[in-house]
Design an enzyme around this catalytic site. Structure first.
Site, PDB file in Angstrom:
ATOM      1  N   LYS A 116       0.847  -1.011  -0.162  1.00  0.00           N
ATOM      2  CA  LYS A 116      -0.157  -0.077  -0.030  1.00  0.00           C
ATOM      3  C   LYS A 116       0.870   1.374  -0.138  1.00  0.00           C
ATOM      4  CE  LYS A 116      -2.049  -1.171   3.723  1.00  0.00           C
ATOM      5  NZ  LYS A 116      -1.278  -2.386   3.972  1.00  0.00           N
TER       6      LYS A 116
ATOM      7  N   GLU B 242       1.492   5.220  10.854  1.00  0.00           N
ATOM      8  CA  GLU B 242       2.473   4.595   9.946  1.00  0.00           C
ATOM      9  C   GLU B 242       3.706   4.387  10.745  1.00  0.00           C
ATOM     10  OE1 GLU B 242       1.956   1.895   7.264  1.00  0.00           O
ATOM     11  OE2 GLU B 242       0.185   2.253   8.786  1.00  0.00           O
ATOM     12  N   ARG B 243       4.883   3.844  10.135  1.00  0.00           N
ATOM     13  CA  ARG B 243       6.145   3.581  10.462  1.00  0.00           C
ATOM     14  C   ARG B 243       6.704   4.942  10.206  1.00  0.00           C
ATOM     15  NH1 ARG B 243       3.983  -0.372   7.701  1.00  0.00           N
ATOM     16  NH2 ARG B 243       4.142  -2.611   8.598  1.00  0.00           N
TER      17      ARG B 243
END
Length: 468
Positions: free
Chosen positions: A172, A198-199
């Site tokens: 994604k 997110e990361r």
């Protein structure tokens, strides 16, 4: 920074009476000075670190329950709390281009403060009178992405919402990065990237990727990443859409990238649990629908002016597309691009499942008759291929009739043709990334489906750009 001295005798100064993780209870002296819902408070920790609180609930005895926008480490009980404003406000304007900020609009790129005279509330959800009417097909403008399978089967239209759905490890974020790279560079538009839960590594990589391709000064970046408390991860989506609205008000078209909108829902569920609300039957917060709708209703076009085109990554827990949060999100999307684990295992990148995905923009009035006909024929071929594939797994390909064998072989060539090396994945794949125009994609699809290349092996079509 020195800790300011608040006067405890002032009537609108409160005190911390409870700290439970990111949830803080603050007591005030009287009902007249109790702050309203979503009002902003500030408090300082023992190490002189400023912490912003957002009011979520009113409790008895003049107590308000707040969610912290940062770490509550070293925060003491009975610490003095000051009222700051009616809601979180962030800087907007030209000085925000090329900068990275957090949920509060504070710079986190070590480039100094963001100088701006204009500030906007991130909670400004009032419906404007200049919103374009729904269904203005005549004004639809197709955005070419350079990704073959998206341009052919799930075209993006200016002012639309596109969701990229998939479980863990299906690509994604890589697809989002590729779309930023292609669309922003080709269309020279402004963009806002919002990193939601997110990361941190991905946010860092994106920054240097944009810097390398001279795209940083065309956009604004806002992060509320995985290491931050749920208040920051939840609020950062509103910060991102506020920046997009500020660009739109200048009669500009803006691309709004969100990675990952499911983390926004997840943060909302965490906040709901921390506040002691009873969850719904599926375990999500009871306010799920209203939170998702409040966010998506702000992504819209203006009469005679700018538009916001959103591209949102949607994490699918356990690859379950019937998950309530996923279903709630994709009811607001115009195009749903579903990534398939099976296609990843087959090495087909991007791993988009053409039969599970859909797009309301695939309409002859929007994309034109030629494009529509090629796309419908491709989907029809893939549908028949899926039936034949199951038969082949039982009886073998040699037992198919001549007509079915032809469809089977052409579908496999087309499946390979719609794979593509990505610019942002060059370091991993060792293949040069390709941008393929819409006309090249349609021409290649027509040639495969018409049988013009039946004499070529299917391996010749894998991971190529235009069909030679």
């Amino acid at each position: 920074m020195d800790k300011p001295q608040f006067d405890p005798n002032l009537p609108d100064i409160g005190r911390v009476v409870s700290v439970q993780g990111p949830v803080i209870d603050v007591q005030f002296k009287s009902a007249e000075v109790v702050p309203s819902i979503l009002e902003v408070l500030e408090v300082y920790s023992m190490d002189n670190r400023r912490l912003v609180l957002e009011v979520q609930e009113h409790l008895p005895k003049h107590i308000v329950r707040c969610i912290a926008m940062g770490s509550t480490y070293n925060l003491r009980r009975y610490e003095l709390v000051n009222k700051v404003g009616l809601s979180i406000e962030i800087p907007v304007g030209k000085n925000c281009y090329g900068r990275i900020m957090n949920v509060l609009g504070e710079p986190i790129d070590r480039q100094g403060p963001i100088e701006s005279d204009d500030k906007r509330s991130i909670r400004n959800t009032a419906i404007r009178k200049d919103v374009a009417k729904v269904g203005q097909v005549a004004d639809s403008e197709v955005l070419e992405t350079g990704v073959k399978i998206i341009d052919l089967l799930f075209p993006m239209v200016k002012g639309s919402k596109t969701g990229i759905l998939g479980g863990a490890g299906l690509g994604k974020s890589v697809l989002i990065l590729e779309l930023i790279q292609h669309i922003v560079e080709r269309h020279h538009g402004a963009y806002v990237f919002t990193g939601v839960g997110e990361r941190m590594r991905e946010g860092n990589e994106l920054y240097y990727e944009l810097e390398e391709h001279d795209l940083l000064d065309k956009g604004m970046l806002v992060y509320g990443q995985m290491n931050e408390p749920p208040g920051a991860r939840f609020g950062v989506a509103a910060t991102g859409v506020t920046l997009a609205e500020s660009i739109q008000r200048e009669n500009k078209d803006v691309l709004f990238f969100v990675d990952n909108i499911f983390r926004f829902v997840q943060a909302g569920a965490e906040i709901s649990t921390l506040l002691g609300r009873v969850p719904s039957e599926t375990g999500y917060q009871p306010t799920l629908s209203s939170e998702v709708s409040d966010f998506h209703e702000r992504i819209r076009s203006m009469e005679g002016g700018g538009s916001i085109t959103s591209i949102e990554a949607v994490y699918v827990p356990a690859d379950d597309l019937t998950d309530l949060a996923v279903v709630t999100i994709f009811t607001y999307l115009d195009s749903i691009i579903v990534l398939s684990r099976e296609r990843v295992q087959m090495g087909l990148y991007p791993a988009i499942d053409p039969l599970q995905s859909s797009s309301s923009n695939l309409d002859p009035d929007i994309v034109g008759e030629r494009h529509y006909k090629a796309a419908r024929e491709a989907l029809k071929t893939f549908n028949r291929y899926e039936e034949l594939r199951r038969i082949v797994s039982v009886i073998g390909v040699d037992e198919l009739s001549k007509a079915d064998r032809t469809i089977y072989d052409r579908a496999r060539r087309l499946q390979n043709f719609l794979t593509q090396p990505f610019v942002v994945a060059e370091v991993f794949s060792g293949m040069k990334g390709m941008y393929v125009t819409l006309n090249q994609t349609i021409t290649g699809t027509e040639r495969i489906l018409n049988g013009d290349v039946d004499d070529r092996p299917e391996e010749d079509f894998y991971m190529i750009g235009p069909l030679s």
